[in-house]
Structure formats: structure tokens, C-alpha cells
Design a protein around this motif. Structure first.
Motif, PDB file in Angstrom:
ATOM      1  N   GLY A  98       3.164   5.018  -7.158  1.00 53.77           N
ATOM      2  CA  GLY A  98       2.200   4.633  -8.185  1.00 53.77           C
ATOM      3  C   GLY A  98       1.835   3.166  -8.074  1.00 53.77           C
ATOM      4  O   GLY A  98       2.647   2.330  -7.663  1.00 53.77           O
ATOM      5  N   ALA A  99       0.602   2.844  -8.453  1.00 57.26           N
ATOM      6  CA  ALA A  99       0.071   1.487  -8.272  1.00 57.26           C
ATOM      7  C   ALA A  99       0.903   0.453  -9.019  1.00 57.26           C
ATOM      8  O   ALA A  99       1.130   0.578 -10.224  1.00 57.26           O
ATOM      9  N   VAL A 152       9.984  -1.550 -10.348  1.00 54.84           N
ATOM     10  CA  VAL A 152      10.170  -0.808  -9.103  1.00 54.84           C
ATOM     11  C   VAL A 152      11.154   0.335  -9.304  1.00 54.84           C
ATOM     12  O   VAL A 152      10.897   1.487  -8.906  1.00 54.84           O
ATOM     13  N   LEU A 153      12.288   0.054  -9.915  1.00 52.21           N
ATOM     14  CA  LEU A 153      13.296   1.092 -10.123  1.00 52.21           C
ATOM     15  C   LEU A 153      12.783   2.187 -11.052  1.00 52.21           C
ATOM     16  O   LEU A 153      13.068   3.383 -10.854  1.00 52.21           O
ATOM     17  N   ASP A 154      12.014   1.801 -12.042  1.00 53.91           N
ATOM     18  CA  ASP A 154      11.442   2.783 -12.957  1.00 53.91           C
ATOM     19  C   ASP A 154      10.461   3.696 -12.209  1.00 53.91           C
ATOM     20  O   ASP A 154      10.500   4.930 -12.369  1.00 53.91           O
ATOM     21  N   ARG A 155       9.608   3.101 -11.383  1.00 51.43           N
ATOM     22  CA  ARG A 155       8.642   3.906 -10.627  1.00 51.43           C
ATOM     23  C   ARG A 155       9.346   4.850  -9.654  1.00 51.43           C
ATOM     24  O   ARG A 155       8.871   5.959  -9.389  1.00 51.43           O
ATOM     25  N   ARG A 209       0.827  -1.215   0.000  1.00 54.54           N
ATOM     26  CA  ARG A 209       0.000   0.000   0.000  1.00 54.54           C
ATOM     27  C   ARG A 209       0.860   1.264   0.000  1.00 54.54           C
ATOM     28  O   ARG A 209       0.608   2.207  -0.766  1.00 54.54           O
ATOM     29  N   ARG A 210       1.905   1.282   0.830  1.00 57.09           N
ATOM     30  CA  ARG A 210       2.760   2.470   0.913  1.00 57.09           C
ATOM     31  C   ARG A 210       3.561   2.667  -0.369  1.00 57.09           C
ATOM     32  O   ARG A 210       3.769   3.809  -0.792  1.00 57.09           O
ATOM     33  N   PHE A 211       4.025   1.578  -0.973  1.00 59.21           N
ATOM     34  CA  PHE A 211       4.727   1.721  -2.253  1.00 59.21           C
ATOM     35  C   PHE A 211       3.784   2.309  -3.297  1.00 59.21           C
ATOM     36  O   PHE A 211       4.152   3.240  -4.030  1.00 59.21           O
TER      37      PHE A 211
END
Length: 349
Positions: free
Chosen positions: A191-192, A338-341, A184-186
Motif C-alpha cells: 500500500g502507498a 511500515v509494520l502496520d502495513r 515503488r515495490r513497497f
């Protein structure tokens, strides 16, 4: 209503959704390879994994070898334990084509997810985790940083494959809650991306060891799935009972007797009270004979399949190779996302 009661109340609806659309669910489950799998593993988790697989649910099964050193100084024998566990998985009916079996240490991208995930939780939240408290107390050791962050590492296990269903017992619910918090925090911060996984509380029994305590590798009170008939008989002969001739099912006052009755009950499907009544006044020696016969008959086919699999060295290697390849492919993709977000893809390719 506490969280466990509330979770149980949702199980009928969740089970209905799994039956209706099993392909919508991806399960992450696993264990630490600290020794041989035993009856507690089988009745507690392994049989449930096979049932979910048969219903068409995709399963990821992690052998958490890095977590072996949360409460011990060495990972000695971990390789043997991994291979032994895979033999039991396959003998029980898990299919490497449907269930992805892999160890932590073979999937670097999964473990790298631990770093950004740690930024999403506080030290206080980690210290409050009841499983961390219990495991630390049981080990009698100082709390290691790896043990403290264990719930976040488990979140990485679940989220690397975007798992949305986690079979758990009551004691493991806080781990799923931590994973839901991380997801949820990520999603809120970057972004989702991740689902918030649902706990799937199974009706699995707590299997007692031969000394009346919970069956556990660390207690040395377990009946391993891979034991032969004679080894099983020897372990049960050493079981702690009492001097009472009449066998009764009384877990509070006769834990050793109750443990063997429960074992026989799980293996035969007969209520422990009925087994006790049938034994009557023939005492602990007859109880041990009945329990031994029940275990050996119940697991005869498992042991036959296991022995046949063990004769082919390529079977375990093939299952692990297939699982590791697939887990790495998925973990690499998730880490890239993840790294892109997070905006951390700033260097030229």
C-alpha cells in the motif's frame, strides 16, 4: 538518451518547482565520517546544502557512521570525525533548526527498516550496482555483506523521513534508482506509503586533490576545511607539479599543475586559464603561492567561525542532540507505519 542525460534534462523544471514551493521538498543527504571534510566536500555538496536551506527546503543530513565499516575493520576516530564534520556544517551556514543532523547509530528505527527493504530487492540487483563495484575495487578487499547492501541502507536513509529529493552527482544516480525501486515495490506490495524520490543533479565540479587525482580522504591528497593557513601552505607545497616553467592549464598532460589552477579558480571565481596566463613563466613555486593565497582567503571566514564554534563544547552537542531527537521521532513513526502495513503489529501492546 542515458539516465544521466535524461535526469539533467529535467533539472531546470525541478529547480523551478523547488523555487516555487520549497516547503514541498524534503532532502536527504550525508556522508561517511571517515576523516576531515575538505574542499571537495565544500564545493561538491556542502555549499549546495546551504543554498537549499536558504531557499526554505527541509534538509536531513546523515553522518553514516555504520557505513564506515563497509570497507575497513574499525570505526576508530568516528566520534572525532562526526564532531569535526558538524563544526564544518555549522561554520558553512547550516542551521540545526532547519537542518536535521544525526548519525546512523543513534536512530535504531531507521536501521531496522533495512530488513523489510532487503526483501524487496534481489541479490543480482545489488551486485549490479556500479558504486558497490567501484568502492569494492578501490578498497582492495573482499565484498562485505554490509557493502553489498549499502544501496538498500541508503534507501532506508532516504525513506525513513520520506525524503523526496536527493542531491547527487553522476556516480550516485544508481543509489537513487535503487531507492525509487524499493519505494515503488513497497507501495505495490503493502500500500502507498513512500514517495519515489527525485535525484537533484547539481552542477558541482569535481575538485582535484594536490596530486591531480580526485580529492579524497582515502588518497591523502585533500585540503581540509579546518586547516589553518600554515597547514594549507604545507600541503600545497608538497603538491605534485612538473619542471615546466611556463604555467598552462592542461589537465591531461599536466594534471598536477591543472589541479592547483582548478583549486585557485574555484576559490577566486577566475577561470584557470586566466590564472595560468597571469602566472606565466614564474613556475610552480608561484603557482603554489597563488593557490595557497586563494584557499586561505576564500576560507578565512569559515575558519574564523569554525574556531569560535569549537570554543563552545555545547554547540556540537546541542546540534546533534536536536537532530537525533527529531530523527528518532520521525523514524519511529515511519517504522510503525511500515509494520502496520506489513501486518506485523499482531502482539498486544
Amino acid at each position: 538518451m542515458d539516465s544521466y542525460t535524461a535526469t539533467q534534462a529535467r533539472m531546470a523544471d525541478l529547480d523551478g518547482r523547488i523555487r516555487a514551493e520549497p516547503s514541498r521538498f524534503r532532502v536527504l543527504t550525508g556522508e561517511r565520517p571517515t576523516g576531515r571534510l575538505h574542499l571537495g566536500h565544500y564545493f561538491g555538496t556542502l555549499s549546495e546544502r546551504v543554498a537549499l536551506q536558504s531557499r526554505g527546503v527541509e534538509i536531513f543530513l546523515v553522518l553514516a557512521d555504520y557505513q564506515v565499516i563497509t570497507d575497513r575493520d574499525t570505526a576508530r576516530d568516528v566520534g572525532v570525525n562526526v564532531r569535526e564534520a558538524v563544526l564544518d556544517y555549522l561554520a558553512a551556514g547550516l542551521d540545526p533548526a532547519a537542518t536535521t543532523i544525526f548519525p546512523h547509530s543513534a536512530v535504531p528505527a531507521l536501521n531496522q527498516l533495512l530488513l523489510p527493504f532487503l526483501s524487496l530487492v534481489t541479490e543480482a540487483e545489488l551486485h549490479r550496482n556500479p558504486t558497490v563495484k567501484a568502492e569494492t575495487a578501490a578498497s582492495g578487499r573482499a565484498l562485505s555483506a554490509l557493502m553489498l547492501t549499502y544501496p538498500v541502507h541508503q534507501a532506508a536513509d532516504i525513506l525513513f523521513c520520506k525524503g523526496n529529493l536527493v542531491p547527487v552527482g553522476k556516480d550516485n544516480l544508481p543509489h537513487v534508482e535503487m531507492t525509487r525501486t524499493v519505494a515503488r515495490r513497497f507501495n505495490e506490495r503493502f500500500g502507498a506509503l513512500f514517495p519515489e524520490p527525485e535525484p537533484f543533479v547539481t552542477a558541482s565540479p569535481e575538485v582535484p586533490g594536490v596530486d591531480g587525482r580526485k580529492m579524497s580522504k582515502s588518497y591523502g591528497n585533500a585540503i581540509a576545511l579546518g586547516m589553518g593557513d600554515d597547514e594549507t601552505a604545507a600541503v600545497i607545497r608538497r603538491a605534485t607539479t612538473d619542471g615546466g616553467r611556463r604555467i598552462t592549464f592542461d589537465p591531461e598532460r599536466r594534471p598536477g599543475v591543472a589541479a592547483l589552477l582548478t583549486t585557485a579558480s574555484l576559490c577566486t571565481g577566475t577561470a584557470p586559464e586566466h590564472i595560468a596566463e597571469a602566472i606565466g613563466d614564474r613556475g610552480s613555486s608561484e603557482l603554489k603561492r597563488v593557490a595557497t593565497e586563494a584557499v586561505n582567503e576564500r576560507f578565512a571566514e569559515h575558519r574564523r567561525r569554525r574556531a569560535a564554534l569549537a570554543d563552545d563544547a555545547d554547540v556540537v552537542d546541542g546540534a546533534l542532540a536536536a537532530g537525533i531527537e527529531r530523527a528518532n521521532r520521525i523514524a519511529d513513526q515511519t517504522l510503525e507505519e511500515v509494520l502496520d502495513r506489513m501486518g506485523m503489529r499482531y502482539l498486544p501492546a
